[in-house]
Design an enzyme around this catalytic site. Structure first.
Site, PDB file in Angstrom:
ATOM      1  N   GLU A   1       0.827  -1.213   0.000  1.00 50.24           N
ATOM      2  CA  GLU A   1       0.000   0.000   0.000  1.00 50.24           C
ATOM      3  C   GLU A   1       0.865   1.270   0.000  1.00 50.24           C
ATOM      4  O   GLU A   1       0.371   2.363   0.298  1.00 50.24           O
ATOM      5  CB  GLU A   1      -0.943   0.025   1.224  1.00 50.24           C
ATOM      6  CG  GLU A   1      -1.813  -1.206   1.400  1.00 50.24           C
ATOM      7  CD  GLU A   1      -2.816  -1.456   0.286  1.00 50.24           C
ATOM      8  OE1 GLU A   1      -2.855  -0.677  -0.682  1.00 50.24           O
ATOM      9  OE2 GLU A   1      -3.546  -2.467   0.377  1.00 50.24           O
TER      10      GLU A   1
ATOM     11  N   HIS B   1      -2.720   2.347   8.279  1.00 54.93           N
ATOM     12  CA  HIS B   1      -3.793   1.496   7.746  1.00 54.93           C
ATOM     13  C   HIS B   1      -3.969   0.294   8.661  1.00 54.93           C
ATOM     14  O   HIS B   1      -2.993  -0.420   8.931  1.00 54.93           O
ATOM     15  CB  HIS B   1      -3.427   1.036   6.333  1.00 54.93           C
ATOM     16  CG  HIS B   1      -4.291  -0.059   5.799  1.00 54.93           C
ATOM     17  ND1 HIS B   1      -5.669   0.025   5.762  1.00 54.93           N
ATOM     18  CD2 HIS B   1      -3.987  -1.275   5.265  1.00 54.93           C
ATOM     19  CE1 HIS B   1      -6.163  -1.078   5.229  1.00 54.93           C
ATOM     20  NE2 HIS B   1      -5.164  -1.890   4.935  1.00 54.93           N
TER      21      HIS B   1
ATOM     22  N   HIS C   1      -6.842  -3.017   9.988  1.00 52.71           N
ATOM     23  CA  HIS C   1      -8.042  -3.800   9.693  1.00 52.71           C
ATOM     24  C   HIS C   1      -8.932  -3.772  10.932  1.00 52.71           C
ATOM     25  O   HIS C   1      -9.071  -4.773  11.644  1.00 52.71           O
ATOM     26  CB  HIS C   1      -7.654  -5.224   9.284  1.00 52.71           C
ATOM     27  CG  HIS C   1      -6.917  -5.289   7.978  1.00 52.71           C
ATOM     28  ND1 HIS C   1      -6.437  -6.461   7.436  1.00 52.71           N
ATOM     29  CD2 HIS C   1      -6.607  -4.310   7.081  1.00 52.71           C
ATOM     30  CE1 HIS C   1      -5.859  -6.204   6.270  1.00 52.71           C
ATOM     31  NE2 HIS C   1      -5.933  -4.893   6.034  1.00 52.71           N
TER      32      HIS C   1
ATOM     33  N   GLU D   1     -17.336  11.945  21.913  1.00 48.98           N
ATOM     34  CA  GLU D   1     -16.102  12.641  21.559  1.00 48.98           C
ATOM     35  C   GLU D   1     -15.886  12.728  20.050  1.00 48.98           C
ATOM     36  O   GLU D   1     -15.075  13.531  19.577  1.00 48.98           O
ATOM     37  CB  GLU D   1     -14.899  11.943  22.207  1.00 48.98           C
ATOM     38  CG  GLU D   1     -14.617  10.572  21.624  1.00 48.98           C
ATOM     39  CD  GLU D   1     -13.431   9.880  22.291  1.00 48.98           C
ATOM     40  OE1 GLU D   1     -13.580   8.696  22.597  1.00 48.98           O
ATOM     41  OE2 GLU D   1     -12.396  10.521  22.491  1.00 48.98           O
TER      42      GLU D   1
ATOM     43  N   HIS E   1     -12.705  -3.794   4.001  1.00 45.65           N
ATOM     44  CA  HIS E   1     -11.241  -3.965   4.110  1.00 45.65           C
ATOM     45  C   HIS E   1     -10.656  -3.330   5.381  1.00 45.65           C
ATOM     46  O   HIS E   1      -9.992  -4.006   6.144  1.00 45.65           O
ATOM     47  CB  HIS E   1     -10.562  -3.392   2.857  1.00 45.65           C
ATOM     48  CG  HIS E   1      -9.086  -3.612   2.819  1.00 45.65           C
ATOM     49  ND1 HIS E   1      -8.393  -3.844   1.661  1.00 45.65           N
ATOM     50  CD2 HIS E   1      -8.141  -3.612   3.801  1.00 45.65           C
ATOM     51  CE1 HIS E   1      -7.110  -4.014   1.923  1.00 45.65           C
ATOM     52  NE2 HIS E   1      -6.924  -3.867   3.221  1.00 45.65           N
TER      53      HIS E   1
HETATM   54  P1  13P Z   1       1.221  -5.417   3.166  1.00 48.24           P
HETATM   55  O1  13P Z   1       1.696  -6.660   3.890  1.00 48.24           O
HETATM   56  O2  13P Z   1       1.802  -5.339   1.771  1.00 48.24           O
HETATM   57  O3  13P Z   1       1.497  -4.175   3.983  1.00 48.24           O
HETATM   58  O4  13P Z   1      -0.342  -5.535   2.945  1.00 48.24           O
HETATM   59  C1  13P Z   1      -1.211  -5.629   4.047  1.00 48.24           C
HETATM   60  C2  13P Z   1      -2.512  -4.984   3.824  1.00 48.24           C
HETATM   61  O5  13P Z   1      -3.226  -4.700   4.766  1.00 48.24           O
HETATM   62  C3  13P Z   1      -2.937  -4.693   2.426  1.00 48.24           C
HETATM   63  O6  13P Z   1      -4.030  -3.827   2.413  1.00 48.24           O
HETATM   64 ZN    ZN Z   2      -5.211  -3.917   4.328  1.00 45.68          ZN
END
Ligand code: 13P
Ligand code: ZN
Length: 279
Positions: free
Chosen positions: A122, A146, A148, A176, A217
């Site tokens: 990413e 980023h 999950h 908040e 995602h």
């Molecule tokens: P990477 O291992 O390449 O960072 O990918 C993980 C991920 O969350 C892709 O969206």
């Molecule tokens: Zn991801």
């Protein structure tokens, strides 16, 4: 000058802050397997501190877009396929510093990512978000993260995928929230991850918002430092968790924070809410 050891580089303050944030995300349950990634734009002072540890420059790679306002900047970034839970055990194998060339269109590794590792898949989204947030914050933004985040992802199965619907649901689920992200959050429809197309769609949202949700995602957040960026992700995910729990009670919503309540919070805390999301 001889290159100094990786172990000493790992004790630099910004590396330690980065490693701590990777581990904090792991402890929250947001980083199954290699899920999620983090990048940090170094200050000039930090580049000077880190330079003695840089190795022989490795080969240049295309970003896929040109980002002139990031030309010559350095980024600490997690490796592709690397597990957040392992970063604290061996930073130099799991994270590394990349330099952007003088046109802002190519990167190369100058430290870490040992053993042939590469920056996160990413990286285009991280760099385009850095470019947009640097511009939007007069250079203050340095962190792109980023994760999950479980409940944020769950909501992308039941809420309409609009900025308005997600911003309202999150604002109403924890008092908040309107103070922490008064502009709201952006939502990017499901797209194949890891490329320039999703990077463009995300960075478009980041012109307006500090955070963008990727349908089915995860979550992207930005911030000036590790605490603020992590705190933003934590606040959004906590609010999403409350909303999921409320929906799971199965009796609908009896009462919530009204739009006038939201306006009252904004007034007293001195923030400007995105009025287009209010009725
Ligand atoms: P990477 O291992 O390449 O960072 O990918 C993980 C991920 O969350 C892709 O969206
Ligand atoms: Zn991801």
């Amino acid at each position: 000058m001889e290159k100094r050891s990786d172990k000493a580089a790992e004790s630099l303050g910004f590396v330690q802050g980065f490693v701590r944030m990777c581990n904090d995300g792991w402890l929250q349950g947001w980083h199954e397997r290699n899920g999620g990634n983090l990048s940090y734009r170094l200050t000039n002072q930090e580049v000077a501190e880190a330079r003695p540890y840089f190795g022989e420059p490795r080969s240049w790679h295309e970003v896929g877009v040109e980002l002139p306002n990031l030309a010559g900047e350095y980024f600490l970034v997690t490796g592709s396929g690397k597990y957040m839970r392992n970063v604290i055990l061996d930073p130099a194998a799991n994270i590394g510093i990349c330099e952007l060339d003088e046109s802002g269109s190519r990167w190369r590794i100058v430290w870490g990512l040992d053993g042939g590792a590469r920056p996160t898949s990413e990286f285009p989204t991280h760099l385009m978000n850095h470019s947009v947030r640097k511009q939007a914050t007069d250079g203050a933004n340095r962190v792109i993260y980023h994760c999950h985040a479980t409940n944020v992802i769950a909501l992308t199965y039941v809420l309409p995928l609009t900025d308005r619907d997600f911003s309202r649901a999150l604002w109403q689920s924890a008092t908040e929230c309107p103070v922490v992200f008064p502009e709201g959050v952006g939502v990017v429809e499901w797209m194949v991850p890891g490329g320039v197309d999703i990077a463009r769609a995300t960075s478009k949202k980041m012109e307006t918002y500090q955070a963008a949700i990727w349908a089915q995602h995860g979550l992207f957040v930005s911030g000036p430092d590790f605490d603020t960026a992590f705190g933003l992700a934590h606040t959004i995910e906590k609010s999403a968790e409350i909303y999921v729990k409320v929906l799971s009670c199965g009796q609908g919503i009896r009462q919530t924070i009204t739009d006038d309540d939201l306006r009252a919070i904004a007034h007293d805390f001195g923030v400007t809410l995105n009025e287009s999301f209010l009725d």
